[in-house]
Write a protein that holds these residues in place. Structure first.
Motif, mmCIF file in Angstrom:
data_model
loop_
_atom_site.group_PDB
_atom_site.id
_atom_site.type_symbol
_atom_site.label_atom_id
_atom_site.label_comp_id
_atom_site.label_asym_id
_atom_site.label_seq_id
_atom_site.Cartn_x
_atom_site.Cartn_y
_atom_site.Cartn_z
ATOM 1 N N PRO A 53 13.293 -6.306 -7.423
ATOM 2 C CA PRO A 53 12.244 -6.835 -6.716
ATOM 3 C C PRO A 53 11.447 -7.875 -7.664
ATOM 4 O O PRO A 53 11.728 -7.740 -8.720
ATOM 5 N N ASP A 57 5.232 -3.390 -8.340
ATOM 6 C CA ASP A 57 4.116 -2.927 -7.207
ATOM 7 C C ASP A 57 4.065 -3.689 -6.214
ATOM 8 O O ASP A 57 3.809 -5.026 -6.548
ATOM 9 N N PRO A 58 4.179 -3.493 -4.904
ATOM 10 C CA PRO A 58 3.818 -4.310 -3.808
ATOM 11 C C PRO A 58 2.556 -5.416 -4.033
ATOM 12 O O PRO A 58 1.551 -4.674 -4.494
ATOM 13 N N ASN A 88 9.265 -6.843 -2.807
ATOM 14 C CA ASN A 88 7.983 -6.269 -2.928
ATOM 15 C C ASN A 88 6.830 -7.124 -2.599
ATOM 16 O O ASN A 88 5.651 -6.882 -3.143
#
Length: 530
Positions: A53, A57-58, A88
């Motif tokens: 990604p 963390d998104p 993400n």
């Protein structure tokens, strides 16, 4: 499917006085906001330089975008659903329809209620320089070097991209759509070959022959229903018909404007005799109902519908998609640009950096590094394939290394619902490898008719310094609006050509000569950079 660069070339670059004053008054605030926003960004180490990604963390981003009549909601498109899982990065799209989009876009900047990014935003060079200088858009050149390997490679391969999007101060505030395949740079000239055959007519070669063919379409019942209900010729709303037909009268669109380049001299041709001839020809077509009487009032959706009825004789589109959707494609054939009264036969085409201002990052964005990584994916073949074709298996298959929609998916007629490409202007790469849908055999044949008449060099709109941009903005605000209003009246017959002298005099009073000098300086600088 169709982008609107032809219309944009003639559209006035209108930024309201409200917008300009808001930009000026908010310069300090937005510049401060930009600095603050970048300081709030996550540690750049948390943004991967490659692979997925993009962030561990998104994160969430809001993007303002244009939605075309053919599109479905962006949140339902496979590209954005799948890319969110890969990256993400969760994107909330604020969608505005094509009709009225520019007004809503300008209002965002005027009110300083900005999203994190502008997607498929159609920012003009003047808007980019204005909002960038005001601090509402952030510079992107360092982010490109560090987080956009696909775009960086394209800019090295095609130097005209960098020159088209870089300000004299060296800043890049907006990214373009990039086109390396000719078929995506032109409007094809689609003529109803079924009607030609029925009426025993040949493809028209000249403007006079085109006039005679259109009369036959109007009068000789080519659809065979005993009614005079055929539409001989149509085009997109407003003055899009002017760039389509201008090449037959020796008129070019260099530097993103109504400009001919003659021996390295800039000539803005709006008040020229050649333009008068063009408008008189269009008036002749319009007055005799050979040209769509709804030309100045119809919406985009209406135009697309007319393409698919099979009851239109002559129209213009980049692709054959609207015809395929209603299964009338076999009725049409692409023709070459017709030769004008002075022997001119020029085909308008977009430059490699085709859709200027397709993407920009605003000063409120807390994650500019991740945002640049997010958009860069679409400047590579893999990302562009996902954007244009959706999911492998569900929507497309690979043949000889090229993605094609599956027959099953084509049968659903939902191609334009799964991609923001449909309707044009999306920030991504259009190469030979991802062009199967817009460049099928029928379109390729139509493009072959145009290739001999395309200019070898197509200069995009230049970037100006802030002061010059302000001058041009003020001049074009009045000149473009006046030109569009008067040209519309000339074509529609609401203004006599006896008034042409007054029209020329008014353009002079509006300082069109000064505007021409500013473009000359920009062109001279461009030549010196080579």
């Amino acid at each position: 499917m169709k982008r609107k660069w032809g219309t944009a070339l003639l559209s006035a670059v209108v930024v309201s006085s409200l917008t300009l004053s808001a930009c000026s008054s908010n310069t300090a605030n937005t510049a401060s906001t930009a600095k603050e926003g970048n300081n709030q960004a996550k540690d750049t180490k948390s943004v991967s330089s490659d692979g997925f990604p993009i962030v561990k963390d998104p994160i969430k981003l809001k993007m303002f975008t244009r939605i075309a009549p053919t599109n479905g909601p962006f949140k339902d498109m496979p590209v954005f659903q799948d890319y969110e899982k890969m990256s993400n990065v969760q994107v909330e799209f604020i969608e505005a329809p094509t009709d009225g989009f520019n007004e809503k876009k300008n209002l965002l900047f005027a009110s300083n209620e900005l999203p994190d990014a502008m997607y498929r935003s159609g920012l003009t060079p003047l808007e980019a320089i204005r909002y960038g200088s005001a601090g509402q858009l952030i510079p992107l050149e360092k982010l490109i070097d560090a987080y956009a390997p696909n775009l960086k490679k394209l800019m090295e391969t095609y130097p005209e991209i960098r020159s088209a999007i870089t300000t004299p101060e060296g800043h890049i505030y907006a990214l373009p759509g990039i086109v390396t395949v000719n078929a995506a740079k032109t409007d094809k000239r689609w003529m109803n070959q079924a009607w030609l055959k029925k009426l025993n007519l040949k493809e028209p070669q000249t403007t006079d022959e085109l006039y005679e063919v259109l009369k036959a379409f109007r009068d000789k019942d080519p659809n065979g229903n005993g009614k005079q209900d055929e539409l001989p010729m149509t085009a997109r709303n407003g003055l899009s018909i002017v760039p389509i037909m201008a090449g037959s009268f020796g008129l070019d669109f260099q530097l993103g404007y109504n400009i001919n380049l003659e021996n390295d001299k800039v000539n803005i041709w709006m008040g020229s005799d050649r333009n008068k001839e063009l408008l008189m020809y269009l008036n002749k077509l319009y007055s005799e109902k050979l040209l769509d009487q709804e030309l100045f009032t119809q919406k985009e959706a209406q135009y697309l519908t007319k393409q698919g009825t099979g009851n239109t004789g002559f129209f213009f589109d980049q692709t054959n998609n609207p015809m395929l959707d209603t299964k009338v494609a076999d009725q049409y054939i692409g023709i070459a640009p017709v030769k004008g009264p002075h022997g001119d036969q020029l085909q308008l085409a977009a430059p490699v950096p085709r859709d200027f201002g397709a993407f920009a990052i605003t000063s409120v964005n807390k994650y500019p590094e991740a945002t640049m990584r997010w958009i860069d994916y679409f400047y590579g073949d893999e990302g562009s394939t996902l954007l244009r074709f959706g999911r492998k298996g569900d929507n497309y298959e690979i043949r000889d290394g090229i993605p094609y929609y599956t027959d099953a998916f084509l049968a659903t007629g939902n191609q334009s619902k799964i991609t923001p490409y449909a309707g044009g202007g999306a920030p991504h790469l259009i190469s030979e490898k991802v062009a199967s849908y817009i460049n099928p055999p029928q379109v390729q044949e139509a493009q072959k008719k145009l290739d001999p008449y395309m200019q070898k060099i197509r200069y995009a709109s230049p970037m100006f310094d802030e002061q010059t941009a302000q001058q041009i903005n003020v001049l074009r605000n009045d000149i473009d609006k006046y030109y569009e209003e008067q040209s519309t009246k000339f074509i529609a017959g609401a203004l006599s050509f006896d008034k042409w002298g007054e029209f020329q005099a008014t353009l002079k009073k509006m300082k069109i000569d000064e505007l021409q000098k500013l473009y000359q300086v920009a062109y001279d600088n461009l030549k010196q950079q080579k």
